[in-house]
Design a protein around this motif. Structure first.
Motif, mmCIF file in Angstrom:
data_model
loop_
_atom_site.group_PDB
_atom_site.id
_atom_site.type_symbol
_atom_site.label_atom_id
_atom_site.label_comp_id
_atom_site.label_asym_id
_atom_site.label_seq_id
_atom_site.Cartn_x
_atom_site.Cartn_y
_atom_site.Cartn_z
ATOM 1 N N GLU A 192 28.834 71.072 24.162
ATOM 2 C CA GLU A 192 29.123 70.801 22.747
ATOM 3 C C GLU A 192 29.482 69.332 22.539
ATOM 4 O OE1 GLU A 192 29.327 71.604 18.753
ATOM 5 O OE2 GLU A 192 28.620 72.910 20.375
ATOM 6 N N ASP A 233 21.244 75.446 19.698
ATOM 7 C CA ASP A 233 22.062 75.594 20.902
ATOM 8 C C ASP A 233 21.216 75.693 22.159
ATOM 9 O OD1 ASP A 233 24.352 75.470 19.403
ATOM 10 O OD2 ASP A 233 24.695 77.637 19.368
ATOM 11 N N LYS A 235 26.530 66.947 22.168
ATOM 12 C CA LYS A 235 25.647 67.081 21.001
ATOM 13 C C LYS A 235 25.441 65.764 20.253
ATOM 14 C CE LYS A 235 25.603 70.869 18.611
ATOM 15 N NZ LYS A 235 25.937 71.978 17.674
ATOM 16 N N ASP A 292 30.533 75.145 28.377
ATOM 17 C CA ASP A 292 30.178 75.202 26.955
ATOM 18 C C ASP A 292 30.841 74.065 26.186
ATOM 19 O OD1 ASP A 292 28.662 77.426 27.414
ATOM 20 O OD2 ASP A 292 30.133 78.871 26.651
ATOM 21 N N SER A 293 32.059 73.728 26.579
ATOM 22 C CA SER A 293 32.764 72.631 25.916
ATOM 23 C C SER A 293 32.071 71.298 26.179
ATOM 24 C CB SER A 293 34.210 72.574 26.411
ATOM 25 O OG SER A 293 34.891 71.456 25.865
#
Length: 571
Positions: free
Chosen positions: A14, A26, A17, A10-11
């Motif tokens: 992100e 998302d 992005k 998830d990091s």
């Protein structure tokens, strides 16, 4: 799966992005990230990822549908450039869910849709499900290339990937059973194809994201080397050592080392069969060394140093010898014991940091009739000038594929050579109906290339063309919310009409568009033009398919422009 894999994944998503787009939801960001990781070995550009992004209403569970021919993203004329014998066609279908586990519903949807989508005997109009234009477009792309290459004995591979943040090592039996059902359905459609279904979880995506490219490599050599002032080297390397030099930790070919090699692997053509036969003879070095019969490999680097019997080369690029390299890699990947082969390959290492010098070397080592001329265009002075000019205006011109992507530049500011060529043809040359056709000819045909990349033009012509087309795209794409992703022709029609409006004439000179620098279309302009084109399409008797009510035909758009803008100014 380690507990923290999801947190780390998830990091990373992100952090990606800013590259993929701050405005993405998302789920959309996760989809693009998954596409990029699953297709990593193909080194896809942002434009490649966008071309196969089929997610949206009526997608049949296909979030991504990608077709590659000889490891290049497929286009309508890919068959013209494919290997003459045994071309590789790879189809990758992706269903991506940001959920923390794998579920049955996405597989059930694929079972229902893929069976008919990949059944080429079923016409688009006869499909039971109303698939969106993106899915149908990729289906037609696959069908066109597969049928066109049928007489060349293509090697077809179809892989279905179900990606999530779940644990792929703990897939429930019922999910595996449904996946097996899908592969059986696809097996029945193709008599000689490799079919596979993959569950790609958090650990797999994380491992792929962590894979780094290594451009500084050590090349063992035998005997003594020849060098002139440490600026170049000629050496002999054992075939097995060269095989390891060009292979990553998983034994896969480091394709990124060939970004400056303008020739693709040609498949089972005579030269590669000869190389293969030479390798397979299993002769000793004394009986007939490999390098006696082969021209060898040319490597470009920026710096190099000798340590014992190894040459450490920085910024490695193999600029000549792709056929030799790939055939050697295939030979040892087939299970040949490396230690049994003492034969060598001749390697020439040239150190050059200057861009002009490197370009001259690449051209000199590759300028042969068998090379796709379009691949050499990125080395031309006009291309370098466009690159520098666009860079100064905040754009990144990818004349060397993924150079700017690898630097972490944002996707919406990166444009490829074919993209710029199409934009110029639509806006500056006023030919929107021809802008996306036979894209390879924009580069490979001298007459077309010189028309599009005219060195006598002010470089602002290229900037204005790009900015108008990208502005239209940003507004009408709306990332699959208000409209579905439109065909490129639709985008180019609107950009072209906007140009005519602002110049208040048609036809016009390519250099006239310089007047539009900084004058970009807004949402109201685009919606108004779309509505006017739709109204004109309803009364037009010209044949042609429609998108959003707008007729996509060259005669329609040309007649429309002439009727509305002709005679308003002399050209």
């Amino acid at each position: 799966m380690a507990k923290n894999d999801v947190v780390l994944l998830d990091s990373l998503v992100e952090k990606a992005k800013p590259q993929f787009g701050e405005g993405l939801e998302d789920s959309e960001l996760f989809e693009l990230f998954a596409f990029d990781q699953v297709l990593k070995d193909y080194d896809p550009s942002f434009e490649d990822l966008e071309s196969g992004w089929t997610d949206g209403g009526n997608d049949g569970g296909l979030d991504g549908f990608f077709v590659f021919v000889d490891d290049r993203i497929a286009t309508g004329d890919s068959s013209d450039l494919a290997a003459k014998r045994g071309p590789r066609i790879h189809v990758h279908v992706l269903s991506v869910r940001r959920a923390a586990k794998f579920e049955q519903q996405p597989i059930d949807t694929l079972v229902s849709s893929l069976g008919e989508l990949l059944d080429l005997s079923v016409k688009d109009d006869d499909l039971k499900y109303p698939y969106n234009e993106e899915v149908l477009g990729q289906r037609r792309l696959f069908s066109t290339n597969y049928v066109a290459l049928a007489d060349r004995q293509p090697q077809l591979t179809i892989q279905v990937h179900y990606c999530s943040r779940g644990d792929s090592s703990q897939v429930a039996p019922n999910l595996q059973s449904r996946a097996d059902t899908l592969t059986s359905i696809l097996d029945d459609l193709f008599s000689d194809a490799r079919i596979a279904f993959r569950f790609v979880g958090a650990s797999g995506l994380l491992a792929s994201a962590r894979k780094q490219r290594d451009f500084t490599l050590r090349l063992p050599f035998t005997e003594s080397y020849i060098s002139r002032e440490g600026k170049n080297y000629i050496l002999l390397c054992k075939l097995s050592d060269y095989f390891r030099f060009v292979s990553d930790d998983e034994g896969k070919l480091r394709r990124y080392l060939f970004e400056s090699n303008v020739r693709d692997y040609l498949g089972e053509v005579q030269i590669n069969r000869d190389i293969k036969d030479t390798l397979s003879r299993n002769e000793s070095a004394e009986q007939g060394d490999f390098w006696w019969l082969n021209n060898g490999v040319t490597i470009l680097g920026t710096n190099a140093s000798i340590a014992g019997k190894e040459l450490c080369v920085e910024n490695v690029q193999i600029v000549n010898g792709l056929q030799t390299t790939e055939t050697i890699h295939k030979h040892f990947s087939s299970g040949i014991t490396e230690s049994e082969d003492e034969r060598a390959v001749l390697v020439k290492v040239i150190l050059a940091a200057d861009a002009d010098t490197r370009a001259r070397i690449v051209k000199a080592t590759n300028y042969q009739n068998t090379v796709d001329l379009g691949s050499l265009r990125g080395l031309d002075k006009i291309q370098r000038d466009i690159d520098e000019f666009l860079f100064d205006h905040g754009w990144f011109y990818d004349r060397r594929k993924n150079f700017y992507k690898n630097e972490g530049r944002p996707a919406d500011r990166i444009v490829s050579v074919p993209y710029v060529a199409a934009a110029v043809r639509a806006v500056a040359l006023g030919e929107p109906a021809r802008s996306q056709r036979q894209r390879s000819r924009h580069l490979s045909n001298d007459e077309t290339y010189n028309q599009i990349f005219d060195p006598s033009w002010d470089l602002s012509v290229f900037l204005v063309s790009v900015e108008i087309i990208r502005s239209v795209e940003r507004i009408i794409h709306a990332r699959r919310k208000s409209w579905t992703s439109p065909p490129s022709a639709f985008v180019h029609y609107i950009g072209f009409v906007y140009t005519c409006e602002q110049l208040n004439k048609y036809p016009y000179r390519p250099t006239d568009v310089i007047e539009l620098a900084g004058k970009l279309p807004g949402a109201s302009d685009i919606h108004r033009i779309r509505d006017e084109l739709k109204d004109a399409s309803e009364t037009s008797e010209e044949p042609g398919r429609k998108y959003a009510g707008v007729k996509l035909s060259d005669t329609f758009i040309e007649n429309y422009a002439r009727q509305k803008f002709s005679g308003t100014a002399d050209v």
